[in-house]
Design an enzyme around this catalytic site. Structure first.
Site, PDB file in Angstrom:
ATOM      1  N   TYR A   1       4.678  11.491  -4.732  1.00 30.69           N
ATOM      2  CA  TYR A   1       3.687  11.031  -3.665  1.00 30.69           C
ATOM      3  C   TYR A   1       3.442  12.626  -3.134  1.00 30.69           C
ATOM      4  O   TYR A   1       4.361  13.271  -2.577  1.00 30.69           O
ATOM      5  CB  TYR A   1       4.512  10.458  -2.668  1.00 30.69           C
ATOM      6  CG  TYR A   1       4.790   8.880  -3.256  1.00 30.69           C
ATOM      7  CD1 TYR A   1       4.001   8.115  -4.002  1.00 30.69           C
ATOM      8  CD2 TYR A   1       5.912   8.182  -2.658  1.00 30.69           C
ATOM      9  CE1 TYR A   1       4.118   7.101  -4.291  1.00 30.69           C
ATOM     10  CE2 TYR A   1       6.112   6.774  -3.018  1.00 30.69           C
ATOM     11  CZ  TYR A   1       5.284   6.372  -4.020  1.00 30.69           C
ATOM     12  OH  TYR A   1       5.269   4.977  -4.291  1.00 30.69           O
TER      13      TYR A   1
ATOM     14  N   HIS B   1       9.577   4.998 -12.162  1.00 30.96           N
ATOM     15  CA  HIS B   1       8.342   4.960 -11.491  1.00 30.96           C
ATOM     16  C   HIS B   1       7.279   4.531 -12.371  1.00 30.96           C
ATOM     17  O   HIS B   1       6.759   4.988 -13.429  1.00 30.96           O
ATOM     18  CB  HIS B   1       7.994   6.245 -10.878  1.00 30.96           C
ATOM     19  CG  HIS B   1       7.155   6.207  -9.704  1.00 30.96           C
ATOM     20  ND1 HIS B   1       6.643   7.203  -8.733  1.00 30.96           N
ATOM     21  CD2 HIS B   1       6.030   5.072  -9.347  1.00 30.96           C
ATOM     22  CE1 HIS B   1       5.764   6.929  -8.097  1.00 30.96           C
ATOM     23  NE2 HIS B   1       5.510   5.665  -8.153  1.00 30.96           N
TER      24      HIS B   1
HETATM   25  P1  NAD Z   1       0.724  -0.524   2.142  1.00 30.99           P
HETATM   26  O1  NAD Z   1      -0.024  -1.600   1.625  1.00 30.99           O
HETATM   27  O2  NAD Z   1       1.695  -0.368   2.761  1.00 30.99           O
HETATM   28  O3  NAD Z   1      -0.311   0.038   2.896  1.00 30.99           O
HETATM   29  C1  NAD Z   1      -0.359   1.529   3.465  1.00 30.99           C
HETATM   30  C2  NAD Z   1      -1.667   1.635   4.289  1.00 30.99           C
HETATM   31  O4  NAD Z   1      -1.700   0.998   5.395  1.00 30.99           O
HETATM   32  C3  NAD Z   1      -1.537   3.074   4.936  1.00 30.99           C
HETATM   33  O5  NAD Z   1      -3.011   3.535   5.086  1.00 30.99           O
HETATM   34  C4  NAD Z   1      -0.978   2.880   6.479  1.00 30.99           C
HETATM   35  O6  NAD Z   1      -1.382   4.136   7.229  1.00 30.99           O
HETATM   36  C5  NAD Z   1      -1.755   1.592   6.662  1.00 30.99           C
HETATM   37  N1  NAD Z   1      -0.934   0.769   7.892  1.00 30.99           N
HETATM   38  C6  NAD Z   1       0.284   0.752   8.083  1.00 30.99           C
HETATM   39  N2  NAD Z   1       0.634  -0.199   9.216  1.00 30.99           N
HETATM   40  C7  NAD Z   1      -0.640  -0.439   9.551  1.00 30.99           C
HETATM   41  C8  NAD Z   1      -1.035  -1.121  10.635  1.00 30.99           C
HETATM   42  N3  NAD Z   1      -0.181  -1.642  11.339  1.00 30.99           N
HETATM   43  N4  NAD Z   1      -2.359  -1.212  10.733  1.00 30.99           N
HETATM   44  C9  NAD Z   1      -3.395  -0.572  10.213  1.00 30.99           C
HETATM   45  N5  NAD Z   1      -2.946   0.157   9.123  1.00 30.99           N
HETATM   46  C10 NAD Z   1      -1.751   0.252   8.778  1.00 30.99           C
HETATM   47  O7  NAD Z   1       0.572   0.436   0.879  1.00 30.99           O
HETATM   48  P2  NAD Z   1       1.648   1.555   0.283  1.00 30.99           P
HETATM   49  O8  NAD Z   1       1.883   2.497   1.483  1.00 30.99           O
HETATM   50  O9  NAD Z   1       1.048   2.291  -0.712  1.00 30.99           O
HETATM   51  O10 NAD Z   1       2.903   0.794  -0.064  1.00 30.99           O
HETATM   52  C11 NAD Z   1       4.023   0.889   0.687  1.00 30.99           C
HETATM   53  C12 NAD Z   1       5.250   1.770   0.119  1.00 30.99           C
HETATM   54  O11 NAD Z   1       5.608   0.948  -0.923  1.00 30.99           O
HETATM   55  C13 NAD Z   1       4.519   3.051  -0.250  1.00 30.99           C
HETATM   56  O12 NAD Z   1       4.572   3.940   0.556  1.00 30.99           O
HETATM   57  C14 NAD Z   1       5.773   3.468  -1.447  1.00 30.99           C
HETATM   58  O13 NAD Z   1       6.993   3.878  -0.731  1.00 30.99           O
HETATM   59  C15 NAD Z   1       5.805   2.138  -1.931  1.00 30.99           C
HETATM   60  N6  NAD Z   1       5.317   1.757  -3.540  1.00 30.99           N
HETATM   61  C16 NAD Z   1       5.708   2.048  -4.668  1.00 30.99           C
HETATM   62  C17 NAD Z   1       5.168   1.905  -5.672  1.00 30.99           C
HETATM   63  C18 NAD Z   1       5.887   1.996  -7.064  1.00 30.99           C
HETATM   64  O14 NAD Z   1       6.843   2.399  -7.014  1.00 30.99           O
HETATM   65  N7  NAD Z   1       4.994   1.814  -8.029  1.00 30.99           N
HETATM   66  C19 NAD Z   1       3.671   1.182  -5.636  1.00 30.99           C
HETATM   67  C20 NAD Z   1       3.312   1.195  -4.254  1.00 30.99           C
HETATM   68  C21 NAD Z   1       3.883   1.472  -3.106  1.00 30.99           C
END
Ligand code: NAD
Length: 309
Positions: A56, A120
């Site tokens: 990230y 990952h």
């Molecule tokens: P997400 O679906 O959580 O969406 C994040 C987006 O939504 C960001 O733009 C954020 O600013 C926005 N957001 C958050 N709350 C909001 C609200 N109340 N209203 C409007 N917009 C809002 O996607 P993500 O961040 O990619 O996934 C969550 C977490 O899971 C990641 O940050 C990461 O830590 C993890 N993750 C891991 C993997 C992996 O290991 N392969 C893959 C995807 C995500």
């Protein structure tokens, strides 16, 4: 905040977890002050589970999280990070790289141990190598006390299930598969749970697809799904509703996972999401939106090697 036990790890995790990808500016530029404020607001609201990765922001998300946690007692939070992915097309699942990566993450996060270390996006590797080399290397780090528990992450549920069948890890993280339009995680999770593995659902907003602002330019979803999500956002806006809030409430209602990771960049997003998690879900509106998603139900996109999809 409600808490659940993360499978056989015994860790007591908040049902809403802090997704650390936005701290690396994956969803638009951010600052250390903004990140620190968001992390501190999350802790104050009872969120105790923080997920990050070297990938990230090319390590900047880990550094920002480490700085945000300076002075916070180590027992006040659980830290999960990852190994194996270092760039869009930069993967190294070798034992030597995995061991070095954990040391680098510990230094950036400013701590002596990680609660959870995860492979990952394993679908970008050879699954045989993950089982024969990567996971045994992580197991040696566990024996040495640098990490407490071991997990795997990825998009294709099949690849996660194949690796888990050979090496039943402590946790499995799936993303974008328990959302308003895609509920396939519920089919895969029971096999993992049968081994007492903890289940983590990431990206309940489908990496921004299910929000009024829409997805970032890099989002890999097919056009039909992007269009359906944009239409759902407009449908919600016209009714004075927030698509993100409804999407999060869906993910948190009777979830197939022990914790749900939402990416949060600002204190305002933390406030909105903590409130959404605490409010009773509007099941009727959720059902209405799910009906609208019927034409794209469970539509996903390829990730990693073709043989792993
Ligand atoms: P997400 O679906 O959580 O969406 C994040 C987006 O939504 C960001 O733009 C954020 O600013 C926005 N957001 C958050 N709350 C909001 C609200 N109340 N209203 C409007 N917009 C809002 O996607 P993500 O961040 O990619 O996934 C969550 C977490 O899971 C990641 O940050 C990461 O830590 C993890 N993750 C891991 C993997 C992996 O290991 N392969 C893959 C995807 C995500």
């Amino acid at each position: 905040m409600n808490y659940r036990v993360l499978g056989r790890t015994g860790l007591r995790v908040s049902m809403l977890g802090f997704g650390g990808a936005p701290l690396g500016s994956a969803y638009g530029p951010t600052t250390q002050d903004e990140s620190t404020a968001a992390v501190r607001a999350a802790l104050a609201a009872g969120i105790n589970y923080f997920d990050t990765a070297p990938y990230y922001g090319a390590t900047t998300a880990e550094t920002a999280l480490g700085r945000a946690l300076v002075g916070v007692p180590r027992e006040a939070y659980l830290l999960a990070t990852k190994v194996g992915r270092y760039g869009l097309d930069d993967f190294d699942f070798s034992a030597a790289r995995v061991a070095a990566s954990v040391d680098e993450s510990l230094a950036r996060l400013g701590c002596g141990h990680l609660d959870l270390i995860q492979v990952h996006d394993l679908e970008f590797g050879h699954l045989e190598q993950i089982v024969a080399e990567t996971l045994p290397a992580l197991d040696r780090l566990r024996a040495g006390g640098k990490v407490r528990f071991i997990g795997i992450t990825g998009l294709p549920l099949r690849a996660l299930t194949v690796v888990h069948a050979h090496w039943p890890t402590d946790t499995v993280l799936s993303y974008c598969h328990h959302c308003l339009h895609d509920t396939t995680l519920a089919d895969a999770a029971p096999a993992w749970r049968a081994c007492q593995s903890g289940v983590i659902n990431a990206s309940p907003l489908a990496m921004g697809l299910l929000s009024a602002a829409g997805p970032p330019a890099w989002h890999p979803a097919p056009p039909a799904l992007k269009q359906a999500c944009a239409a759902a956002a407009a449908f919600c806006r016209a009714r004075g509703r927030s698509l993100a809030e409804v999407a999060l409430q869906f993910a948190l209602t009777d979830p197939p996972a022990d914790t749900t990771l939402v990416g949060m960049r600002t204190t305002e997003e933390v406030r909105l999401n903590v409130a959404a998690a605490a409010a009773p879900p509007d099941l009727e509106f959720i059902a209405t939106l799910q009906k609208r998603f019927a034409p794209v139900r469970n539509l996903t996109w390829p990730s990693g090697r073709p043989e792993n999809n």
